[in-house]
Design a protein around this motif. Structure first.
Motif, short mmCIF file in Angstrom:
data_model
loop_
_atom_site.label_atom_id
_atom_site.label_comp_id
_atom_site.label_asym_id
_atom_site.label_seq_id
_atom_site.Cartn_x
_atom_site.Cartn_y
_atom_site.Cartn_z
N THR A 1 55.77 29.22 3.56
CA THR A 1 55.42 29.88 4.83
C THR A 1 56.29 29.35 5.96
OG1 THR A 1 53.70 28.25 5.36
CG2 THR A 1 53.03 30.19 4.11
N LEU A 2 56.77 28.10 5.82
CA LEU A 2 57.63 27.51 6.85
C LEU A 2 59.08 27.96 6.68
CD1 LEU A 2 56.23 23.86 6.78
CD2 LEU A 2 55.63 25.68 8.37
N ASN A 3 59.51 28.05 5.43
CA ASN A 3 60.90 28.48 5.15
C ASN A 3 60.89 29.35 3.90
OD1 ASN A 3 63.60 28.86 4.74
ND2 ASN A 3 64.14 26.69 4.56
N PRO A 4 60.74 30.66 4.07
CA PRO A 4 60.61 31.56 2.91
C PRO A 4 61.88 31.64 2.07
CG PRO A 4 59.87 32.61 4.95
CD PRO A 4 60.61 31.37 5.34
N ASN A 5 63.00 31.12 2.56
CA ASN A 5 64.27 31.26 1.85
C ASN A 5 64.76 29.97 1.22
OD1 ASN A 5 64.51 34.04 2.60
ND2 ASN A 5 65.15 33.38 4.64
N ASN A 6 63.92 28.94 1.20
CA ASN A 6 64.33 27.69 0.58
C ASN A 6 64.45 27.90 -0.93
OD1 ASN A 6 63.89 25.01 -0.80
ND2 ASN A 6 63.95 24.31 1.33
N GLN A 7 65.68 27.80 -1.43
CA GLN A 7 65.95 28.13 -2.84
C GLN A 7 65.18 27.22 -3.80
OE1 GLN A 7 68.18 30.76 -3.97
NE2 GLN A 7 67.72 31.32 -1.86
N LEU B 1 63.74 37.44 -7.17
CA LEU B 1 64.81 38.17 -6.50
C LEU B 1 65.34 37.40 -5.30
CD1 LEU B 1 63.36 41.78 -6.69
CD2 LEU B 1 65.31 40.86 -7.96
N ARG B 2 64.44 36.76 -4.57
CA ARG B 2 64.87 35.99 -3.41
C ARG B 2 65.61 34.73 -3.82
NH1 ARG B 2 60.26 34.40 0.18
NH2 ARG B 2 58.90 34.73 -1.61
N ALA B 3 65.27 34.18 -4.96
CA ALA B 3 65.84 32.89 -5.36
C ALA B 3 67.07 33.03 -6.23
CB ALA B 3 64.77 32.09 -6.11
N ASP B 4 67.54 34.29 -6.51
CA ASP B 4 68.64 34.47 -7.47
C ASP B 4 68.31 33.73 -8.77
OD1 ASP B 4 70.04 35.92 -5.63
OD2 ASP B 4 71.06 34.16 -4.82
N TYR B 5 67.06 33.88 -9.18
CA TYR B 5 66.55 33.06 -10.29
C TYR B 5 67.32 33.35 -11.58
CZ TYR B 5 63.14 31.06 -13.52
OH TYR B 5 62.52 30.33 -14.49
N PHE B 6 67.49 34.65 -11.85
CA PHE B 6 68.16 35.00 -13.11
C PHE B 6 69.59 34.50 -13.11
CE2 PHE B 6 64.90 38.48 -13.05
CZ PHE B 6 64.20 38.03 -14.15
N TYR B 7 70.25 34.60 -11.99
CA TYR B 7 71.64 34.14 -11.88
C TYR B 7 71.74 32.66 -12.21
CZ TYR B 7 75.99 32.79 -9.53
OH TYR B 7 77.22 32.25 -9.24
N LEU B 8 70.83 31.88 -11.62
CA LEU B 8 70.87 30.44 -11.86
C LEU B 8 70.52 30.10 -13.30
CD1 LEU B 8 69.16 29.26 -8.57
CD2 LEU B 8 71.53 28.89 -9.20
N GLN B 9 69.53 30.82 -13.85
CA GLN B 9 69.16 30.55 -15.24
C GLN B 9 70.29 30.91 -16.19
OE1 GLN B 9 66.39 29.00 -16.36
NE2 GLN B 9 66.03 28.64 -14.18
N VAL B 10 70.99 32.03 -15.89
CA VAL B 10 72.14 32.43 -16.72
C VAL B 10 73.23 31.37 -16.67
CG1 VAL B 10 74.06 34.08 -16.90
CG2 VAL B 10 71.72 34.91 -16.64
N LEU B 11 73.49 30.85 -15.47
CA LEU B 11 74.51 29.81 -15.34
C LEU B 11 74.16 28.58 -16.17
CD1 LEU B 11 75.45 29.87 -11.55
CD2 LEU B 11 76.93 30.45 -13.48
N LYS B 12 72.92 28.15 -16.09
CA LYS B 12 72.51 26.96 -16.83
C LYS B 12 72.66 27.16 -18.34
CE LYS B 12 69.24 25.10 -13.45
NZ LYS B 12 67.81 24.76 -13.17
N ARG B 13 72.30 28.39 -18.77
CA ARG B 13 72.41 28.66 -20.21
C ARG B 13 73.87 28.80 -20.65
NH1 ARG B 13 67.61 29.48 -18.63
NH2 ARG B 13 65.80 29.59 -20.01
N MET B 14 74.71 29.35 -19.76
CA MET B 14 76.15 29.43 -20.07
C MET B 14 76.76 28.05 -20.19
SD MET B 14 77.38 32.61 -17.64
CE MET B 14 79.13 32.36 -17.98
#
Length: 969
Positions: free
Chosen positions: A810-816, A845-858
């Motif tokens: 609620t204080l920072n909705p964009n904190n990854q 969607l806000r956290a680019d979650y899939f992108y980060l998970q794909v990177l970790k798996r790559m």
């Protein structure tokens, strides 16, 4: 010193006035006979009380051993003799507790009485309530009845006297019931008692083995059983009288004890002119009258009954006409004090407020009687009586004249009374507006007798002129005392204004007008006016009703303004309240200063929450520190003030104060300060190489305890032992609910990240789910296991981590980092509702979650294929470059990818520099040159603008992903 110098000093000393030197305490140790000689003096210096203080202070001084360690006072001959000397002085004073209590502090008096217990051979370690006083020697029993079972370690008079006083009083309160039992037991004894004298104390000193049965037991000062019983009845009566405030039957016990006191006092005075009872006979009479009034134990027809008792009996019998008659007669005899007469009027007014009907006229008549009594004594007439004269009925005026006449019924009243009554009659005429009522007074026989003819003519003429003026002029403006015909309507309008007004001066003026119309607590007008329970008793103990209402309402309105974030009006209201209470109450003044501090803290925190980056002024930070370190005895403190002050310091990164400057005693005694210190220490050391593992462990232990519950073992029906968790029984420094409330006052990102990290680790340990891992920053600083995992409330941990992450977002909705943690929490659940799936998708969607998970798996896949250079390139794609993984990959020599062909895709200069170092170390000159060439590209120069560096990184990302697509598709 030379002989000449000594002669000069001697000459100067001999020229001083012959003032005798004060005898020093140690001289009494050297000369055993000196004490009695000193006490026999008419004005001994030092006085007996001062001697007791000196002896006990010296006897209780701690000693220091060879290792320079402070030790308790030694139990040696010197100290025992000093204590005995103190007892001798008290014996010389015949153990007069009135004098001792006035002259000695509570710790010193406690020590003196403890020594009395010791020499009286009271069995150590046994509660006095368990002793059979009838079996004890006379001096032992007397010592027990003088002092109840209050034990204390040897004390230093000078050091920590305040703390010792508080501790002793606390013990006394806790053992009050035992004290009463001991005193009641003493009333069953029929034998005479003996108190120690100087002689008996000498006998005890000479015979250290005395067991209480030696000559000293009956050689002391004889106190008859009647004298002791008289004193004990008086003391018990006082105790029960005080308890009667909350326990009505206690007044009956007090009355019985005071009756016994009166009877025994007559008996001992009759038998012996030298008595040893110490009581205030006037106070005893006051107690006796009060008890009779409170218990109804008096007969109005009894000629011996006092006027107080008669009035109270008549009120209880609802014989109100007789009460009025008694007040009229008292105007002649004047035996009842004015304060008592006013209290009777207040009692009737209270009955009216409570809804009793038919008492309005009684109140009016008593008010009249009191006003005429005041007039006879030349006192100012009350506001209530003046209000009564604004719209009086003919019946009231008749009654006033009747009382005036009967109040001067003496054959020859004093001239002063006649003159005062004449002035009252004039005032009465001037106060009445209706001419018919004025003529009633001016034609009355008493008016004609008391005022001269010339005075009567002048007064009547003035009344005629005033009447004409009133009839011809416009309606005058209402004044303070003006009450319209419809008083109730006017009061209602004023009360409505009182509810709506936020201007302190207007609030005060409205209250003044309301108090001029009715005597009732106007702080109750609005049920939504609330002040903290910590302050309610202090405010309601204010004696003046107007001041009480004003303080309560100003504080309640100020607190309401704070709650709706109207800080401007809150400051005005609190400032007015502070100015008011400063005049009469230091305690309330400090209360208001504390509330004004909380106001400023909340105002600044609100500004920060709305986006302001302005730091708090140094003065505010200093005041917060002052509050946290404040220690004022008997001052009501609201927990929320300290809580928000600690949160304030954390939010503004005042970590140096919390970690280095806050006094250790505060950390030990205040759970919020302890939490603040641990959070500040952990956050302060996080950038360090070891990531603050020591302070993190301390914070971890505290939070684990907060989330733990007590466990009980219970055998089931089948004989097996099961565990029962008591969820409401918190084991930590704070209950979990209070801990959550505190957390939600924090907004500093690093503090919240640290707490989220801690709870994520704790959640993963108690949940034991290796498949659905929840990620967070700084997880490595926390322990990886729990010694007593069964004690942790798993549900509480799960709820807390979810609440904490939701609050942080609620204080920072964009904190990854926080978004990813929240997504992991949702996906870790075994079942998800539709609403939770939607929330989780939004988070991802806000956290680019899939992108980060794909990177970790790559990265993981490339590592498994030994494509280590590709691993290093991919480590740059993460939000924070994973140097540890990249460097580890580049150290591998069995890389199956093209290695140096991927150097053009590296934009992070630190990785390129590491590559040059590795190749140089291995002697790989050609590859080193390729790495150096990559570093030398102008677009990677760290001095470039951020936009240029970002563009260079984007170009290399795109080219690398295209190369990977060709390679693997």
């Amino acid at each position: 010193m030379s002989v000449e110098a000594a002669d000069r000093v001697a000459a100067v000393v001999s020229s001083w006035p012959g003032t005798p030197l004060q005898t020093s305490w140690f001289e009494f140790l050297l000369d055993g006979s000196l004490l009695e000689k000193h006490l026999q003096k008419s004005n001994p210096d030092p006085t007996p009380v001062q001697l007791i203080i000196q002896f006990l202070e010296q006897a209780s001084k701690p000693s220091v051993n060879e290792q320079n360690q402070v030790q308790p006072p030694a139990d040696n001959r010197r100290n025992r003799t000093l204590k005995l000397l103190a007892l001798k002085v008290a014996a010389h004073m015949k153990w007069d507790l009135d004098v001792l209590e006035k002259g000695l502090t509570i710790p010193v008096l406690n020590m003196l009485l403890n020594e009395l217990l010791c020499v009286s051979k009271v069995p150590p370690g046994v509660k006095h309530v368990d002793l059979d006083l009838s079996t004890l020697p006379p001096t032992t029993a007397m010592g027990t009845t003088k002092h109840t079972n209050v034990t204390s370690a040897e004390l230093s008079i000078v050091q920590q006297e305040k703390e010792m006083t508080e501790n002793i009083l606390t013990v006394l309160k806790e053992q009050a019931a035992d004290s009463i039992s001991v005193l009641e037991g003493a009333l069953q004894l029929k034998k005479d008692f003996y108190v120690h004298t100087l002689r008996t104390l000498d006998l005890l000193a000479a015979d250290a083995a005395a067991n209480g049965e030696t000559e000293s037991s009956t050689a002391g000062l004889c106190i008859s059983a009647d004298e002791l019983h008289c004193q004990v009845h008086y003391d018990l009566g006082g105790i029960f009288f005080q308890q009667g405030c909350t326990d009505q039957p206690a007044h009956e016990k007090a009355r019985d004890h005071f009756r016994q006191t009166k009877e025994l006092l007559k008996k001992v005075v009759f038998l012996d002119s030298t008595i040893h009872v110490h009581l205030d006979e006037k106070r005893l009479a006051g107690y006796w009258n009060a008890c009779k009034a409170l218990t109804g134990d008096c007969d109005p027809s009894d000629s011996q009954t006092l006027p107080y008792d008669q009035i109270n009996s008549l009120i209880r019998a609802c014989n109100y006409q007789a009460v009025i008659e008694a007040f009229i007669k008292d105007n002649v005899s004047r035996s009842l004090p004015n304060h008592f007469r006013r209290s009777v009027l207040r009692e009737f007014l209270y009955k009216v407020q409570q809804g009793e009907s038919g008492l309005d006229e009684v109140c009016h008549k008593i008010c009249v009687c009191n006003a005429i009594r005041d007039a006879l004594e030349g006192e100012i007439l009350s506001v209530r009586f003046q209000q009564l004269l604004l719209k009086p009925s003919k019946r009231i005026v008749d009654f006033i004249l009747e009382v005036c006449t009967r109040s001067l019924e003496k054959d020859c009243p004093p001239e002063t009374s006649r003159r005062n009554m004449a002035n009252f009659m004039k005032t009465l005429c001037e106060s009445l507006e209706e001419l018919s009522l004025v003529f009633m007074v001016s034609s009355h026989k008493l008016f004609m007798e008391l005022l001269k003819e010339e005075e009567r003519k002048v007064l009547v003429e003035q009344m005629r002129k005033r009447s004409a003026t009133i009839n011809l002029s416009a309606k005058p403006l209402p004044s303070f005392y003006d009450i319209p015909a419809s008083a109730s309507v006017n009061i209602g309008q004023l009360e409505q204004q009182l509810i709506l007004s936020l201007e302190p001066r207007r609030i005060r003026q409205i209250l003044i007008e309301l108090h001029g119309m009715a005597e009732r607590p106007f702080w109750r007008v609005n049920s939504k006016w609330e002040v903290p329970s910590d302050y309610i008793n202090v405010i309601l103990s204010i004696k003046d009703n107007l001041t009480k209402d004003l303080v309560y309402i100003l504080m309640a309105k100020g607190l309401h303004c704070i709650s709706i974030k109207d800080f401007g009006h809150a400051r005005q209201l609190f400032s007015a309240c502070l100015e008011l209470v400063t005049e009469f109450s230091p305690k309330l003044r400090q209360v208001m200063l504390n509330e004004m501090l909380l106001l400023e803290v909340r105002a600044h925190e609100t500004m920060a929450a709305e986006g302001s980056k302005e730091r708090p002024p140094p003065d505010l930070v200093s005041r917060v520190r002052g509050y946290l370190e404040m220690r004022i005895h008997d001052l009501p403190l609201r927990q929320v003030v300290g809580e928000e002050c600690v949160a304030f310091m954390l939010n503004w990164r005042e970590n140096d104060y919390l970690t280095l400057q806050v006094p250790p005693s505060l950390v030990m005694n205040n759970p919020y300060i302890k939490l603040g210190q641990l959070l500040a220490s952990t956050c302060k050391e996080l950038p360090g190489p070891k990531e603050s593992r020591r302070t993190a462990k301390e914070l971890w232990d505290v939070v684990v305890q907060i989330c733990s519950v007590s466990i009980q073992h219970k055998r089931n029906n089948d004989g097996r032992v099961g565990l029962i968790k008591q969820r409401e029984s918190s084991m930590g420094i704070l209950h979990r609910s209070k801990f959550i409330t505190f957390i939600k006052k924090l907004r500093e990102p690093l503090v919240l990240t640290t707490l989220i990290s801690l709870f994520v680790r704790l959640h993963s340990i108690v949940r034991d789910d290796i498949v659905n891992e929840v990620t967070a920053e700084h997880l490595s600083i926390w322990p990886s296991s729990l010694p007593n995992i069964q004690a942790v409330d798993v549900e509480a941990v799960a709820v807390t981590v979810k609440e904490l992450v939701s609050y942080a977002l609620t204080l920072n909705p964009n904190n990854q980092s926080w978004l990813i943690t929240q997504a992991d929490i949702y996906f870790g659940k075994k079942t998800m509702h539709t609403s939770e799936v939607q929330v989780a998708m939004n988070v991802l969607l806000r956290a680019d979650y899939f992108y980060l998970q794909v990177l970790k798996r790559m990265i993981k896949c490339c590592s498994m294929m030994n494509c280590h250079t590709q691993v290093a390139v991919l480590c740059q794609f993460l939000r924070e470059v994973d140097y540890m993984t990249a460097f580890k990959a580049l150290q591998e020599q069995n890389s199956h990818d093209a290695m140096d062909s991927f150097y053009d895709y590296i934009w992070d200069v630190t990785i390129l520099e590491y590559l040059t170092h590795i190749h140089h170390k291995r002697g790989e000159t050609e590859k080193r040159q390729i790495a150096v060439k990559a570093i030398g590209q102008t677009e990677l120069n760290t001095s470039n603008p951020e936009e240029v560096l970002q563009l260079a990184a984007q170009k290399r990302k795109k080219r690398f992903l295209q190369a990977m697509a060709k390679l693997y598709f």
